[in-house]
Scaffold this motif. Structure first.
Motif, PDB file in Angstrom:
ATOM      1  N   LEU A  45      -5.954   1.339 -31.301  1.00 41.58           N
ATOM      2  CA  LEU A  45      -5.303   2.495 -30.684  1.00 41.58           C
ATOM      3  C   LEU A  45      -3.924   2.108 -30.151  1.00 41.58           C
ATOM      4  O   LEU A  45      -2.951   2.856 -30.317  1.00 41.58           O
ATOM      5  N   SER A  46      -3.809   0.942 -29.555  1.00 41.24           N
ATOM      6  CA  SER A  46      -2.517   0.464 -29.078  1.00 41.24           C
ATOM      7  C   SER A  46      -1.525   0.375 -30.233  1.00 41.24           C
ATOM      8  O   SER A  46      -0.374   0.828 -30.133  1.00 41.24           O
ATOM      9  N   ASP A  47      -1.968  -0.191 -31.343  1.00 37.22           N
ATOM     10  CA  ASP A  47      -1.111  -0.290 -32.533  1.00 37.22           C
ATOM     11  C   ASP A  47      -0.713   1.097 -33.028  1.00 37.22           C
ATOM     12  O   ASP A  47       0.448   1.344 -33.352  1.00 37.22           O
ATOM     13  N   ALA A  48      -1.664   2.013 -33.051  1.00 36.95           N
ATOM     14  CA  ALA A  48      -1.369   3.367 -33.526  1.00 36.95           C
ATOM     15  C   ALA A  48      -0.365   4.065 -32.614  1.00 36.95           C
ATOM     16  O   ALA A  48       0.597   4.693 -33.086  1.00 36.95           O
ATOM     17  N   VAL A  49      -0.557   3.948 -31.313  1.00 34.61           N
ATOM     18  CA  VAL A  49       0.337   4.589 -30.351  1.00 34.61           C
ATOM     19  C   VAL A  49       1.763   4.076 -30.516  1.00 34.61           C
ATOM     20  O   VAL A  49       2.723   4.851 -30.519  1.00 34.61           O
ATOM     21  N   LEU A  50       1.911   2.766 -30.684  1.00 33.86           N
ATOM     22  CA  LEU A  50       3.253   2.172 -30.710  1.00 33.86           C
ATOM     23  C   LEU A  50       3.882   2.107 -32.097  1.00 33.86           C
ATOM     24  O   LEU A  50       5.111   2.019 -32.198  1.00 33.86           O
ATOM     25  N   ASN A  51       3.076   2.130 -33.155  1.00 34.36           N
ATOM     26  CA  ASN A  51       3.648   1.825 -34.469  1.00 34.36           C
ATOM     27  C   ASN A  51       3.336   2.798 -35.590  1.00 34.36           C
ATOM     28  O   ASN A  51       3.918   2.688 -36.664  1.00 34.36           O
ATOM     29  N   ARG A  52       2.411   3.713 -35.390  1.00 40.15           N
ATOM     30  CA  ARG A  52       1.959   4.475 -36.542  1.00 40.15           C
ATOM     31  C   ARG A  52       2.129   5.983 -36.413  1.00 40.15           C
ATOM     32  O   ARG A  52       1.599   6.730 -37.225  1.00 40.15           O
ATOM     33  N   GLY A  53       2.879   6.413 -35.427  1.00 34.59           N
ATOM     34  CA  GLY A  53       3.054   7.843 -35.230  1.00 34.59           C
ATOM     35  C   GLY A  53       4.376   8.346 -35.781  1.00 34.59           C
ATOM     36  O   GLY A  53       5.199   7.587 -36.293  1.00 34.59           O
ATOM     37  N   VAL A  54       4.575   9.649 -35.650  1.00 36.77           N
ATOM     38  CA  VAL A  54       5.828  10.279 -36.062  1.00 36.77           C
ATOM     39  C   VAL A  54       6.696  10.665 -34.858  1.00 36.77           C
ATOM     40  O   VAL A  54       7.856  11.009 -35.021  1.00 36.77           O
ATOM     41  N   LEU A  55       6.132  10.587 -33.664  1.00 36.65           N
ATOM     42  CA  LEU A  55       6.882  10.909 -32.452  1.00 36.65           C
ATOM     43  C   LEU A  55       8.067   9.965 -32.308  1.00 36.65           C
ATOM     44  O   LEU A  55       7.949   8.761 -32.557  1.00 36.65           O
ATOM     45  N   ASN A  56       9.194  10.507 -31.896  1.00 36.76           N
ATOM     46  CA  ASN A  56      10.373   9.682 -31.653  1.00 36.76           C
ATOM     47  C   ASN A  56      10.010   8.576 -30.670  1.00 36.76           C
ATOM     48  O   ASN A  56       9.564   8.860 -29.555  1.00 36.76           O
ATOM     49  N   PRO A  57      10.192   7.293 -31.061  1.00 41.57           N
ATOM     50  CA  PRO A  57       9.756   6.202 -30.186  1.00 41.57           C
ATOM     51  C   PRO A  57      10.509   6.131 -28.863  1.00 41.57           C
ATOM     52  O   PRO A  57       9.948   5.720 -27.855  1.00 41.57           O
ATOM     53  N   VAL A  58      11.755   6.549 -28.845  1.00 44.68           N
ATOM     54  CA  VAL A  58      12.503   6.532 -27.582  1.00 44.68           C
ATOM     55  C   VAL A  58      11.925   7.572 -26.624  1.00 44.68           C
ATOM     56  O   VAL A  58      11.735   7.286 -25.435  1.00 44.68           O
ATOM     57  N   LEU A  59      11.609   8.751 -27.138  1.00 39.80           N
ATOM     58  CA  LEU A  59      11.004   9.780 -26.298  1.00 39.80           C
ATOM     59  C   LEU A  59       9.672   9.280 -25.732  1.00 39.80           C
ATOM     60  O   LEU A  59       9.389   9.436 -24.536  1.00 39.80           O
ATOM     61  N   ARG A  60       8.872   8.649 -26.582  1.00 40.74           N
ATOM     62  CA  ARG A  60       7.587   8.090 -26.138  1.00 40.74           C
ATOM     63  C   ARG A  60       7.804   7.044 -25.050  1.00 40.74           C
ATOM     64  O   ARG A  60       7.145   7.052 -24.012  1.00 40.74           O
ATOM     65  N   GLN A  61       8.751   6.150 -25.269  1.00 43.48           N
ATOM     66  CA  GLN A  61       8.986   5.067 -24.303  1.00 43.48           C
ATOM     67  C   GLN A  61       9.502   5.599 -22.976  1.00 43.48           C
ATOM     68  O   GLN A  61       9.141   5.076 -21.923  1.00 43.48           O
ATOM     69  N   VAL A  62      10.341   6.620 -23.010  1.00 48.12           N
ATOM     70  CA  VAL A  62      10.811   7.222 -21.754  1.00 48.12           C
ATOM     71  C   VAL A  62       9.603   7.712 -20.954  1.00 48.12           C
ATOM     72  O   VAL A  62       9.481   7.447 -19.750  1.00 48.12           O
ATOM     73  N   ALA A  63       8.696   8.425 -21.625  1.00 44.46           N
ATOM     74  CA  ALA A  63       7.508   8.938 -20.935  1.00 44.46           C
ATOM     75  C   ALA A  63       6.654   7.795 -20.402  1.00 44.46           C
ATOM     76  O   ALA A  63       6.176   7.845 -19.261  1.00 44.46           O
ATOM     77  N   LEU A  64       6.467   6.752 -21.213  1.00 50.27           N
ATOM     78  CA  LEU A  64       5.573   5.661 -20.802  1.00 50.27           C
ATOM     79  C   LEU A  64       6.155   4.817 -19.679  1.00 50.27           C
ATOM     80  O   LEU A  64       5.421   4.397 -18.772  1.00 50.27           O
ATOM     81  N   ILE A  65       7.444   4.568 -19.718  1.00 51.10           N
ATOM     82  CA  ILE A  65       8.062   3.811 -18.621  1.00 51.10           C
ATOM     83  C   ILE A  65       7.926   4.604 -17.319  1.00 51.10           C
ATOM     84  O   ILE A  65       7.562   4.059 -16.280  1.00 51.10           O
ATOM     85  N   ARG A  66       8.210   5.895 -17.378  1.00 52.43           N
ATOM     86  CA  ARG A  66       8.085   6.713 -16.169  1.00 52.43           C
ATOM     87  C   ARG A  66       6.645   6.729 -15.675  1.00 52.43           C
ATOM     88  O   ARG A  66       6.389   6.622 -14.472  1.00 52.43           O
ATOM     89  N   GLY A 100      12.845   8.984 -14.230  1.00 54.08           N
ATOM     90  CA  GLY A 100      12.055  10.097 -14.739  1.00 54.08           C
ATOM     91  C   GLY A 100      12.762  11.425 -14.773  1.00 54.08           C
ATOM     92  O   GLY A 100      13.973  11.503 -14.986  1.00 54.08           O
ATOM     93  N   SER A 101      11.997  12.479 -14.535  1.00 55.18           N
ATOM     94  CA  SER A 101      12.493  13.841 -14.732  1.00 55.18           C
ATOM     95  C   SER A 101      13.661  14.196 -13.816  1.00 55.18           C
ATOM     96  O   SER A 101      14.385  15.154 -14.086  1.00 55.18           O
ATOM     97  N   ALA A 102      13.885  13.438 -12.774  1.00 58.97           N
ATOM     98  CA  ALA A 102      15.000  13.703 -11.864  1.00 58.97           C
ATOM     99  C   ALA A 102      16.305  13.053 -12.333  1.00 58.97           C
ATOM    100  O   ALA A 102      17.364  13.327 -11.765  1.00 58.97           O
ATOM    101  N   SER A 103      16.247  12.240 -13.361  1.00 55.27           N
ATOM    102  CA  SER A 103      17.432  11.510 -13.796  1.00 55.27           C
ATOM    103  C   SER A 103      18.393  12.387 -14.588  1.00 55.27           C
ATOM    104  O   SER A 103      18.027  12.972 -15.608  1.00 55.27           O
ATOM    105  N   ALA A 104      19.642  12.435 -14.138  1.00 54.20           N
ATOM    106  CA  ALA A 104      20.679  13.160 -14.863  1.00 54.20           C
ATOM    107  C   ALA A 104      21.123  12.401 -16.105  1.00 54.20           C
ATOM    108  O   ALA A 104      21.802  12.952 -16.964  1.00 54.20           O
TER     109      ALA A 104
END
Length: 194
Positions: A45-66, A100-104
């Motif tokens: 599942l970790s591999d799938a989340v990080l490497n096998r999806g179609v979601l923009n990886p930067v968008l995913r990483q922004v959400a995960l870091i927050r 996060g969501s408050a960042s300009a």
């Protein structure tokens, strides 16, 4: 020190030994190896989340870091920030993701992804406003992948914090590890031939 000892790798089932050997040398993986019947599925599942999806990886990483910031999971935040570098994110964007969501400094879509992570950390469902915004701009697959990624890291953080898993010293640089990855071995593992 972790609240449970790291297992003697040689005492594990052969398949689990192989997975631990090819995975990143993370204390989290060592702790998870105690659950020998689950560890392969979690790693897949970790591999799938990080490497096998179609979601923009930067968008995913922004959400995960927050998510890691609002959960207080420094272990996962450190690892995910190194993944983010491997995805081409600048240090400035990583710092904005922490806010996060408050960042300009984040664009509107990135703020919405961060807000989704913030809300799912607090509740089992996001606000209608956040959901509707993302659902209008992402495909169903992308939206499901984003929610699954957030849910996966919510689970991982609970394992880390429950068992006091310590960050490796020095921290594992997953961006560099991805550059030097055994792609043949990884592909064999993904295909179930290793």
């Amino acid at each position: 020190m972790a609240k449970v000892p790291y297992p003697d790798i040689a005492s594990l089932e052969p398949r689990v030994q192989m997975m631990v050997a090819v995975a990143a040398p993370l204390n989290l993986i060592k702790v998870m190896a105690h659950a020998q019947g689950n560890v392969e599925s979690v790693l897949r599942l970790s591999d799938a989340v990080l490497n096998r999806g179609v979601l923009n990886p930067v968008l995913r990483q922004v959400a995960l870091i927050r998510l890691c910031v609002v959960m207080g999971s420094d272990y996962e935040r450190t690892l995910l920030e190194s993944v983010s570098v491997g995805e081409g994110m600048s240090q400035s964007l990583i710092e904005a993701a922490r806010e996060g969501s408050a960042s300009a400094k984040l664009d509107e879509m990135q703020r919405a992804a961060a807000r989704l992570a913030e809300e799912l950390n607090q509740s089992v469902r996001p606000s209608s406003e956040t959901y509707d915004y993302l659902a209008a701009r992402l495909s169903v697959r992308e939206l499901i992948e984003l929610v699954q990624a957030i849910g996966f890291y919510l689970m991982q953080a609970r394992v880390i914090e429950t068992f006091g898993v310590e960050l490796e010293q020095p921290p594992v640089d997953l961006a560099r590890r991805m550059e030097n990855a055994d792609t043949e071995g990884l592909q064999a593992w993904r295909n179930g031939t290793r």
